[in-house]
Design a protein around this motif. Structure first.
Motif, mmCIF file in Angstrom:
data_model
loop_
_atom_site.group_PDB
_atom_site.id
_atom_site.type_symbol
_atom_site.label_atom_id
_atom_site.label_comp_id
_atom_site.label_asym_id
_atom_site.label_seq_id
_atom_site.Cartn_x
_atom_site.Cartn_y
_atom_site.Cartn_z
ATOM 1 N N GLU A 5 0.830 -1.215 0.000
ATOM 2 C CA GLU A 5 0.000 0.000 0.000
ATOM 3 C C GLU A 5 0.857 1.255 0.000
ATOM 4 O OE1 GLU A 5 -3.935 -0.077 2.222
ATOM 5 O OE2 GLU A 5 -2.820 -1.625 3.299
ATOM 6 N N GLU A 6 1.928 1.238 0.777
ATOM 7 C CA GLU A 6 2.821 2.395 0.826
ATOM 8 C C GLU A 6 3.511 2.615 -0.515
ATOM 9 O OE1 GLU A 6 6.827 3.863 3.269
ATOM 10 O OE2 GLU A 6 5.726 2.058 3.902
ATOM 11 N N VAL A 7 3.965 1.535 -1.139
ATOM 12 C CA VAL A 7 4.619 1.640 -2.447
ATOM 13 C C VAL A 7 3.639 2.150 -3.494
ATOM 14 C CG1 VAL A 7 5.749 0.344 -4.296
ATOM 15 C CG2 VAL A 7 6.296 -0.161 -1.911
ATOM 16 N N GLN A 8 2.435 1.622 -3.477
ATOM 17 C CA GLN A 8 1.433 2.052 -4.447
ATOM 18 C C GLN A 8 1.099 3.529 -4.279
ATOM 19 O OE1 GLN A 8 -2.784 0.771 -4.112
ATOM 20 N NE2 GLN A 8 -2.486 -0.119 -6.161
ATOM 21 N N SER A 9 0.974 3.979 -3.028
ATOM 22 C CA SER A 9 0.677 5.379 -2.767
ATOM 23 C C SER A 9 1.789 6.292 -3.282
ATOM 24 C CB SER A 9 0.477 5.595 -1.269
ATOM 25 O OG SER A 9 0.255 6.964 -0.979
ATOM 26 N N LYS A 10 3.051 5.905 -3.046
ATOM 27 C CA LYS A 10 4.183 6.720 -3.516
ATOM 28 C C LYS A 10 4.249 6.755 -5.039
ATOM 29 C CE LYS A 10 7.147 6.069 0.538
ATOM 30 N NZ LYS A 10 8.435 5.514 1.029
ATOM 31 N N ALA A 11 3.969 5.619 -5.663
ATOM 32 C CA ALA A 11 4.009 5.569 -7.131
ATOM 33 C C ALA A 11 2.905 6.433 -7.726
ATOM 34 C CB ALA A 11 3.876 4.127 -7.601
ATOM 35 N N ARG A 12 1.721 6.377 -7.160
ATOM 36 C CA ARG A 12 0.613 7.196 -7.653
ATOM 37 C C ARG A 12 0.903 8.676 -7.460
ATOM 38 N NH1 ARG A 12 -4.280 5.602 -8.871
ATOM 39 N NH2 ARG A 12 -5.156 7.508 -7.963
ATOM 40 N N GLN A 13 1.457 9.028 -6.305
ATOM 41 C CA GLN A 13 1.796 10.423 -6.044
ATOM 42 C C GLN A 13 2.836 10.930 -7.043
ATOM 43 O OE1 GLN A 13 3.227 11.142 -2.092
ATOM 44 N NE2 GLN A 13 3.271 13.367 -2.319
ATOM 45 N N LEU A 14 3.817 10.083 -7.351
ATOM 46 C CA LEU A 14 4.843 10.462 -8.321
ATOM 47 C C LEU A 14 4.240 10.711 -9.698
ATOM 48 C CD1 LEU A 14 7.961 10.680 -8.940
ATOM 49 C CD2 LEU A 14 7.810 8.288 -9.627
ATOM 50 N N LEU A 15 3.370 9.811 -10.150
ATOM 51 C CA LEU A 15 2.786 9.931 -11.488
ATOM 52 C C LEU A 15 1.813 11.095 -11.581
ATOM 53 C CD1 LEU A 15 2.155 6.149 -12.258
ATOM 54 C CD2 LEU A 15 3.928 7.605 -13.242
ATOM 55 N N LEU A 16 0.997 11.266 -10.546
ATOM 56 C CA LEU A 16 -0.043 12.300 -10.595
ATOM 57 C C LEU A 16 0.517 13.691 -10.336
ATOM 58 C CD1 LEU A 16 -2.946 10.471 -8.693
ATOM 59 C CD2 LEU A 16 -2.755 10.838 -11.150
ATOM 60 N N ASN A 17 1.364 13.828 -9.330
ATOM 61 C CA ASN A 17 1.826 15.157 -8.928
ATOM 62 C C ASN A 17 3.099 15.602 -9.647
ATOM 63 O OD1 ASN A 17 -0.309 15.171 -7.125
ATOM 64 N ND2 ASN A 17 0.915 14.457 -5.402
ATOM 65 N N THR A 18 4.078 14.717 -9.724
ATOM 66 C CA THR A 18 5.346 15.100 -10.342
ATOM 67 C C THR A 18 5.252 15.149 -11.865
ATOM 68 O OG1 THR A 18 6.557 14.106 -8.500
ATOM 69 C CG2 THR A 18 7.803 14.558 -10.515
#
Length: 324
Positions: A282-295
């Motif tokens: 869950e933590e990895v998925q959250s970080k990956a989504r944040q990277l794709l959506l925000n960065t």
């Protein structure tokens, strides 16, 4: 910026028939080519309003991605229409250049060209005012926009994007003004020196090149979208590098990036976790989504995860039989 787009739409709707009919009555190809260039601007405004309208439409059971690609389809149809009209005007310009058997009403051409210059001056003034007002109203928001020159840094503020759009439209309006002034100069020459009427088809040649330069970018961008290519502002290798920097990511099994329409990029990524870290998915998925959506400014993304699986080399049956 909806008010600006609606004002600009009404201005172009009223001006385009005036220029085209004035060019037809004056028998001036230069005026009609100027009107054709205005038609490309009108198409762009309509596509922008269409995109704003489609963004509010909910997906359906049949069209689960929504109707964003209608904008792309409309763009292709608009450009093809412009090319058909331009081909006709170029044919007439060649015929006039060869035979020189035509007459131009200098008075009507001069009046119509003056109207075109006046409209472009008004549009430039409105765009300039809109840009200043927008910049003043949202200056506190713009200070939070990253100033990085990296093409992979997304501007999360829609106000900043709108301000840039208005500035780009202002620059484009200046180009239209230069073209209209060129038509006005040609009209002035033809009005007082009818023997130099060759200036009319010459303007058509020059302005046709401008129309092509304006629309080629549209065709290239729509082609990339239809072929589901990666948008020009994104670098897949850079995305992979940043995803691999996330803790507990072992490898990237698959990464697909494409655009639903201009400015709406979608990504699907399949990550493999390092051995023994399945509980942190869950933590990895959250970080990956944040990277794709925000960065990277993705419109939508899907992150699939799997636990570590050691690759086992397999020998095909034909190789085994041949070695036996």
């Amino acid at each position: 910026e909806l008010g600006y787009y609606l004002e600009s739409l009404m201005s172009h709707i009223l001006t385009f028939p005036t220029l085209f009919s004035g060019g037809y009555v004056a028998n001036s190809l230069a005026i009609m080519t100027d009107a054709l260039h205005m038609l490309t601007d009108l198409s762009g405004i309509i596509l922008t309003l269409l995109a704003l309208w489609l963004s509010a439409k909910s997906p359906t059971k049949r069209f689960t991605f929504g109707f964003h690609r209608l904008e792309v389809l409309s763009a292709i149809i608009s450009v093809l229409l412009v090319y058909i009209l331009m081909a006709f005007l170029l044919y007439e310009a060649v015929q006039r250049t060869i035979h020189m058997d035509y007459e131009i009403n200098g008075d009507i051409m001069l009046i119509t060209a003056a109207v075109g210059v006046a409209v472009n001056l008004i549009m430039g003034f409105l765009l300039n005012q809109s840009g200043h007002l927008h910049s003043h109203s949202h200056s506190h928001r713009h200070s939070h926009i990253p100033q990085s020159n990296s093409p992979n840094t997304a501007h999360s503020s829609s106000h900043g994007h709108s301000s840039l759009a208005v500035r780009a439209a202002f620059v484009h309006a200046l180009g239209d003004l230069v073209q209209s002034i060129g038509v006005l100069v040609a009209a002035y020459i033809i009005r007082f020196k009818p023997e130099y009427k060759i200036a009319d088809p010459i303007c058509t040649y020059v302005f046709s090149i401008l129309v092509i330069l304006t629309t080629v970018r549209i065709l290239c961008d729509t082609g990339v979208i239809i072929l589901e290519g990666v948008p020009r502002h994104l670098n897949v290798d850079r995305i992979k590098e940043d995803l691999m920097k996330i803790e507990d990511v072992y490898s990237i099994e698959d990464l697909n990036v494409w655009s639903l329409t201009a400015g709406k990029t979608t990504a699907i990524v399949h990550l493999q976790l390092v051995p023994g870290s399945s509980s942190k998915w869950e933590e990895v998925q959250s970080k990956a989504r944040q990277l794709l959506l925000n960065t990277f400014g993705m419109y939508k993304c899907s992150v699939q995860l799997q636990s570590y699986k050691q690759e086992i080399s397999k020998t095909c049956a034909s190789c085994q039989s041949s070695s036996a």
